[in-house]
Design an enzyme around this catalytic site. Structure first.
Site, PDB file in Angstrom:
ATOM      1  N   GLU A 180      39.687  38.930  51.793  1.00 12.46           N
ATOM      2  CA  GLU A 180      38.930  39.295  52.998  1.00 12.46           C
ATOM      3  C   GLU A 180      39.618  38.810  54.267  1.00 12.46           C
ATOM      4  O   GLU A 180      39.558  39.470  55.308  1.00 12.46           O
ATOM      5  CB  GLU A 180      37.519  38.723  52.919  1.00 12.46           C
TER       6      GLU A 180
ATOM      7  N   LYS B  88      38.705  43.398  29.505  1.00  8.98           N
ATOM      8  CA  LYS B  88      37.336  43.303  30.037  1.00  8.98           C
ATOM      9  C   LYS B  88      36.434  44.252  29.240  1.00  8.98           C
ATOM     10  O   LYS B  88      36.766  45.416  29.058  1.00  8.98           O
ATOM     11  CB  LYS B  88      37.331  43.672  31.534  1.00  8.98           C
TER      12      LYS B  88
ATOM     13  N   ARG C 144      34.446  33.711  54.930  1.00 11.13           N
ATOM     14  CA  ARG C 144      35.805  33.143  54.808  1.00 11.13           C
ATOM     15  C   ARG C 144      36.809  33.827  55.739  1.00 11.13           C
ATOM     16  O   ARG C 144      37.922  33.383  55.898  1.00 11.13           O
ATOM     17  CB  ARG C 144      36.310  33.189  53.385  1.00 11.13           C
TER      18      ARG C 144
HETATM   19  C1  LIG Z   1      35.636  36.153  48.035  1.00  8.30           C
HETATM   20  C2  LIG Z   1      35.046  37.116  47.045  1.00  8.30           C
HETATM   21  N1  LIG Z   1      35.204  38.444  47.246  1.00  8.30           N
HETATM   22  C3  LIG Z   1      34.660  39.323  46.383  1.00  8.30           C
HETATM   23  C4  LIG Z   1      33.928  38.880  45.307  1.00  8.30           C
HETATM   24  C5  LIG Z   1      33.259  39.880  44.380  1.00  8.30           C
HETATM   25  N2  LIG Z   1      33.792  39.777  43.024  1.00  8.30           N
HETATM   26  C6  LIG Z   1      33.166  39.151  42.059  1.00  8.30           C
HETATM   27  S1  LIG Z   1      33.993  39.158  40.641  1.00  8.30           S
HETATM   28  C7  LIG Z   1      35.236  40.109  41.313  1.00  8.30           C
HETATM   29  C8  LIG Z   1      36.405  40.547  40.502  1.00  8.30           C
HETATM   30  C9  LIG Z   1      37.082  39.339  39.903  1.00  8.30           C
HETATM   31  O1  LIG Z   1      38.226  39.769  39.177  1.00  8.30           O
HETATM   32  P1  LIG Z   1      38.939  38.701  38.256  1.00  8.30           P
HETATM   33  O2  LIG Z   1      39.165  37.451  39.006  1.00  8.30           O
HETATM   34  O3  LIG Z   1      40.120  39.372  37.691  1.00  8.30           O
HETATM   35  O4  LIG Z   1      37.879  38.359  37.131  1.00  8.30           O
HETATM   36  P2  LIG Z   1      37.382  39.330  35.944  1.00  8.30           P
HETATM   37  O5  LIG Z   1      36.069  39.917  36.417  1.00  8.30           O
HETATM   38  O6  LIG Z   1      38.428  40.368  35.720  1.00  8.30           O
HETATM   39  O7  LIG Z   1      37.200  38.417  34.763  1.00  8.30           O
HETATM   40  C10 LIG Z   1      34.981  40.337  42.652  1.00  8.30           C
HETATM   41  C11 LIG Z   1      35.861  41.120  43.544  1.00  8.30           C
HETATM   42  C12 LIG Z   1      33.773  37.485  45.147  1.00  8.30           C
HETATM   43  N3  LIG Z   1      33.027  36.971  44.130  1.00  8.30           N
HETATM   44  N4  LIG Z   1      34.347  36.631  46.006  1.00  8.30           N
HETATM   45 MG   LIG Z   2      40.455  40.445  36.031  1.00  2.00          MG
END
Ligand SMILES: Cc1ncc(C[n+]2csc(CCOP(=O)(O)OP(=O)(O)O)c2C)c(N)n1
Ligand SMILES: [Mg+2]
Ligand SMILES: CC(=O)[C@@H](O)[C@H](O)COP(=O)(O)O
Length: 643
Positions: A364, A278, A392
Site C-alpha cells: 500500500e 492453497k 500504513r
Molecule cells: C497490509 C495488508 N494488505 C492487504 C491485506 C489483505 N490480505 C489478507 S491475506 C492476503 C494475501 C496473503 O497472501 P500470502 O501472504 O501469500 O498468504 P496466503 O494467503 O497465500 O497463505 C491479503 C492481501 C492484509 N491482510 N494486509
Molecule cells: Mg501465498
C-alpha cells in the site's frame, strides 16, 4: 486422532502413517467447520502438513512460531488446544487470527501483512541482548506477504543480525490471485532451480496445476513464453547473506521436518522455501480460479457453493460498476490495487482496461507514492484499498501526494467497523488521521447514488488528494435529499420552519439510514430536527456552520473514530467561527474492538438508532433555557477560513 491432540507434544510421538491420517482428519475438520462459519479455508488447507512439521520440530510456546497476517493459523490453533471452531470469528468464539488471550502459543494479533519478519528480528535481537540461546524464533511468511516492503526492511536487518531467525516461506504462488511482480518470477526461478533438468516452459504454479518443480505462478495457462532461467540456488536470499534451504514440498511432512531440523542446526538466519498449494485437498478450493477459497462465507461443503446468494447490491459492486463507466469516459483514469483486485471491485475495470490497472502486491505504501508518480505523469490514479490498510501508507499520502498536490483518489472499502476480522481490520481510523492532511478532500457517500456522484466529483479534482470511503457489505436504498444548501444535503426536517430547532443531526456517510430513523423517533416526540448529510466531510462545509446556529444542539454520527473525527472537526470549525452551540460527536471509541459482528459492535459503541435517540434526548434535557422565539441570526464570523 485430532481430538487426542491436546498440545503439540502429542504430535512428536506420531508415526508418519498417523501423521498422514491426522492431516486428513484436519482437512475434513477444516472443510466441515469453516464451510459452516465462513473464514480463510484455502490458506489453512494449504498449511496442514507445514504446521504439523513446525510443531514437531519446534517446541511452542518456548520456541516462538510467528504467523504473518495470521489468517492461516487455524491448524496451529487446532493443535494448541483450540478445537471448538463453532463460533469462529464471532463474539465469544475463536478469533480468525492468532490471539494472545487464547493461547501462549500465539503472539502476532495484527492481521496486516508483512509484519512477522520485523517481529522476528526484534525477538531475535532481544534474545541476543538477554543471552537467551535456547529458544528458536520462527516466522511463517507467505509469498504474498513477502511483496510487502516491511518484509524486506526486516530481511535486510535479519541478514545482518547475529541471532538466528528461521524464516519459513510458505510459497503457494498466490495472495488472492497469483502473486505478482519480480519476486513471484524469482520464486518461480528458485522452484525451477530445484529441478534443472526439466525446467518447465513458463507454466503455472503447482497451486494452479503447474508442475511441482515450479512454474511461473502468474502466467496465464498455456503461456508458452521462455522458460525462466533457474536462479542460483538461494537466489536473492543468499545474496543478502541468509542461508537458503529448499524448495521443499510443504505437503511432505518428513521432507519439511528434515528441512526445519537442518535450518535449526545451522545456527544462523535461514529461509526455508516451502512450496504449498492453497486449498490443498479440497477440490472446490483447488479448482477455484479466482482465489482458491482465500476467504469464504457459508458454503455447502459438498458443492463448494455459497448457501446464500444474496443479490443485494454491495458498496463494492456499485464502485466496480461506476469505475467501468468512468474508464470509458476518462482515458486518464487508471486504477491501483494492493493484491486485492477482486475484493476491492477492480476486476471488472481490469477486464475492460487491462493496461490501466496495476496490482502492486501487498504494498500500500508503494501504491500511494506510485499513484503520485502516475499523477505527475498526467493520469488520474484511483487507489482502491481497504480503509484499515491505508494506515500504513499515511506518510506517503501526506508527503508524496498531498504535499505535491497530486490528483490522486483513494477509494477506501471496508471503512468503519467490519467486525469479524478482529480489531486490526476495522476501518475506523481514516477520517481522523486524514483530518490533518492539508488540502485533502474526504467524501463519505450515504448511498449508491452518492457513491457514484462523489466518485465522479473526486476524480475531477486534479490538484489535491481525494478520498471516498464506504463500509463493507450491502448498500441500502438511495436516500433522496429535500434540498442542498452549499454542499450539504438536507435529508429531513421537522419542527417550526424559520425558527430555531432542537437538534441538527449531521450524518456521516452510511450512517444516514440509522440517522433517518433517529430523526423520525425524535420528531415523534415533538422535537424539531434537521437531518443533514455533508457528503464531503473535509473540509467542513460553511453551510453546516450556518445551519448549526439555528439549532440548540449539533450532533454528528460517524462510523469512524470519534477522536479527531468529523464531529471533532465540525466542533472546532464552529468554535473558530464563533458559532456558540453545544456539540456532541458519536463515533467509535478509542479502543481496539473485540471480534464480533458489525451490527453488534455498532450497537455496543452507541451507534444504533435506539441508543442515539436516547442519548440525544438526554442531552436536550440538559440544555440551558434559550430565547426560543427569537429570530436572532447567530453571528457568523466572516473571517472564517476552512482549510
Ligand atoms: C497490509 C495488508 N494488505 C492487504 C491485506 C489483505 N490480505 C489478507 S491475506 C492476503 C494475501 C496473503 O497472501 P500470502 O501472504 O501469500 O498468504 P496466503 O494467503 O497465500 O497463505 C491479503 C492481501 C492484509 N491482510 N494486509
Ligand atoms: Mg501465498
Ligand atoms: C486476511 C485479510 O486481510 C483478508 O482476507 C480479510 O479477511 C478480507 O476481508 P473481507 O471478507 O472483508 O474481504
Amino acid at each position: 486422532m485430532l481430538t487426542d491432540v491436546r498440545t503439540p507434544r502429542d504430535l512428536k510421538k506420531m508415526t508418519s502413517a498417523q501423521l498422514a491420517e491426522l492431516s486428513g482428519e484436519i482437512r475434513s475438520f477444516l472443510v466441515e467447520s469453516v464451510s459452516r462459519t465462513g473464514g480463510h479455508l484455502g490458506p489453512n488447507l494449504g498449511v496442514v502438513e507445514l504446521t504439523l512439521a513446525l510443531h514437531r520440530v519446534f517446541d511452542s510456546p518456548r520456541d516462538l512460531i510467528l504467523w504473518d497476517t495470521g489468517h492461516q493459523a487455524y491448524v496451529h490453533k487446532l493443535i494448541t488446544g483450540r478445537q471448538d471452531f463453532s463460533r469462529l470469528r464471532k463474539r465469544g468464539g475463536l478469533s480468525g487470527y492468532p490471539s494472545r488471550a487464547e493461547s501462549e502459543c500465539d503472539l502476532i494479533e495484527n492481521s496486516h501483512a508483512s509484519t512477522a519478519l520485523s517481529y522476528a528480528d526484534g525477538l531475535a535481537k532481544a534474545f541476543g541482548v538477554r543471552r537467551v540461546t535456547d529458544r528458536a524464533v520462527v516466522a511463517v511468511v507467505g509469498d504474498g506477504a513477502l511483496t510487502g516492503g516491511m518484509a524486506w526492511e526486516a530481511l535486510n536487518n535479519i541478514a545482518a543480525g547475529n541471532r538466528p531467525v528461521i524464516i519459513v516461506l510458505n510459497d503457494n504462488g498466490r495472495s488472492y490471485a497469483p502473486t505478482v511482480g519480480g519476486l513471484a518470477e524469482h520464486l518461480t526461478a528458485l522452484r525451477a532451480g530445484h529441478d534443472r533438468e526439466n525446467v518447465p516452459r513458463r507454466g503455472r504454479h503447482p497451486a494452479d496445476g503447474g508442475s511441482p518443480a515450479g512454474a511461473c505462478a502468474n502466467d496465464r495457462p498455456g503461456d508458452a513464453g521462455e522458460a525462466p532461467e533457474p536462479a542460483a540456488p538461494g537466489g536473492v536470499f543468499e545474496s543478502l547473506g541468509l542461508a537458503y534451504i529448499g524448495p521443499v514440498d510443504g505437503h511432505d511432512i518428513a521432507a519439511t521436518e528434515s528441512a526445519l531440523h537442518a535450518a535449526r542446526a545451522l545456527g544462523r538466519s535461514v529461509v526455508v522455501h516451502c512450496v504449498t498449494r492453497k486449498g490443498r485437498g479440497y477440490r472446490h478450493a483447488e479448482n477455484d480460479s479466482s482465489d482458491h477459497f482465500h476467504g469464504i462465507g457459508v458454503i455447502d461443503a459438498t458443492t463448494g457453493k455459497a448457501t446464500t446468494t444474496s443479490m443485494a447490491r454491495t458498496w463494492t459492486s456499485v464502485f466496480a460498476e461506476e469505475m467501468v463507466h468512468l474508464g470509458a469516459e476518462r482515458p486518464d483514469v487508471v486504477a491501483l490495487s494492493a493484491a486485492m483486485l477482486a475484493p476491492v471491485g477492480l476486476d471488472r475495470f481490469a477486464d475492460a482496461y487491462p493496461d490501466r490497472v496495476f496490482d502492486v502486491g501487498i504494498a500500500e505504501q508503494h501504491a500511494a507514492t506510485c499513484a503520485a508518480g502516475l499523477a505527475a505523469g498526467g493520469l488520474h490514479p484511483v487507489v482502491a484499498i481497504y480503509a484499515t490498510f491505508l494506515n500504513r501508507a499515511f506518510d506517503q499520502l501526506l508527503m508524496d501526494v498531498a504535499l505535491h498536490r497530486a490528483g490522486v483518489t483513494f477509494v477506501l472499502d471496508r471503512a468503519g467497523i467490519t467486525g469479524d476480522d478482529g480489531p486490526s481490520h476495522n476501518g475506523m481510523w481514516d477520517m481522523s488521521v486524514l483530518q490533518v492532511a492539508p488540502g485533502l478532500r474526504l467524501a463519505a457517500p450515504r448511498d449508491a447514488a452518492q457513491l457514484r456522484a462523489q466518485l465522479r466529483e473526486a476524480v475531477r479534482v486534479s490538484d489535491a488528494p481525494t478520498v471516498v470511503r464506504f463500509p463493507k457489505g450491502g448498500v441500502g436504498a438511495d436516500i433522496p435529499a429535500l434540498e442542498r444548501i452549499g454542499g450539504v444535503d438536507v435529508l429531513y426536517r421537522t419542527g417550526p420552519s424559520g425558527g430555531r430547532r432542537d437538534v441538527l443531526l449531521v450524518s456521516v456517510g452510511a450512517m444516514a439510514a440509522t440517522c433517518a430513523e433517529v430523526a423520525g423517533r425524535l420528531a415523534a416526540r415533538g422535537l424539531g430536527v434537521t437531518l443533514v448529510d455533508p457528503r464531503w466531510v473535509k473540509p467542513v462545509d460553511r453551510a453546516l456552520l450556518h445551519l448549526a446556529g439555528w439549532h440548540d444542539l449539533v450532533v454528528t454520527v460517524e462510523d469512524g473514530a470519534r477522536a479527531g473525527g468529523v464531529g471533532a472537526a465540525l466542533a472546532q470549525a464552529l468554535c473558530d467561527a464563533g458559532v456558540d452551540v453545544p456539540c456532541r460527536a458519536f463515533g467509535v471509541p478509542t479502543a481496539f474492538l473485540p471480534v464480533a459482528g458489525r451490527a453488534e459492535l455498532l450497537e455496543e459503541v452507541g451507534l444504533s438508532a435506539p441508543g442515539l435517540e436516547g442519548e440525544i434526548r438526554r442531552l436536550l434535557t440538559r440544555r440551558p433555557a434559550r430565547d426560543r422565539g427569537g429570530s436572532d441570526r447567530p453571528p457568523l464570523s466572516d473571517r472564517l477560513v476552512i482549510s
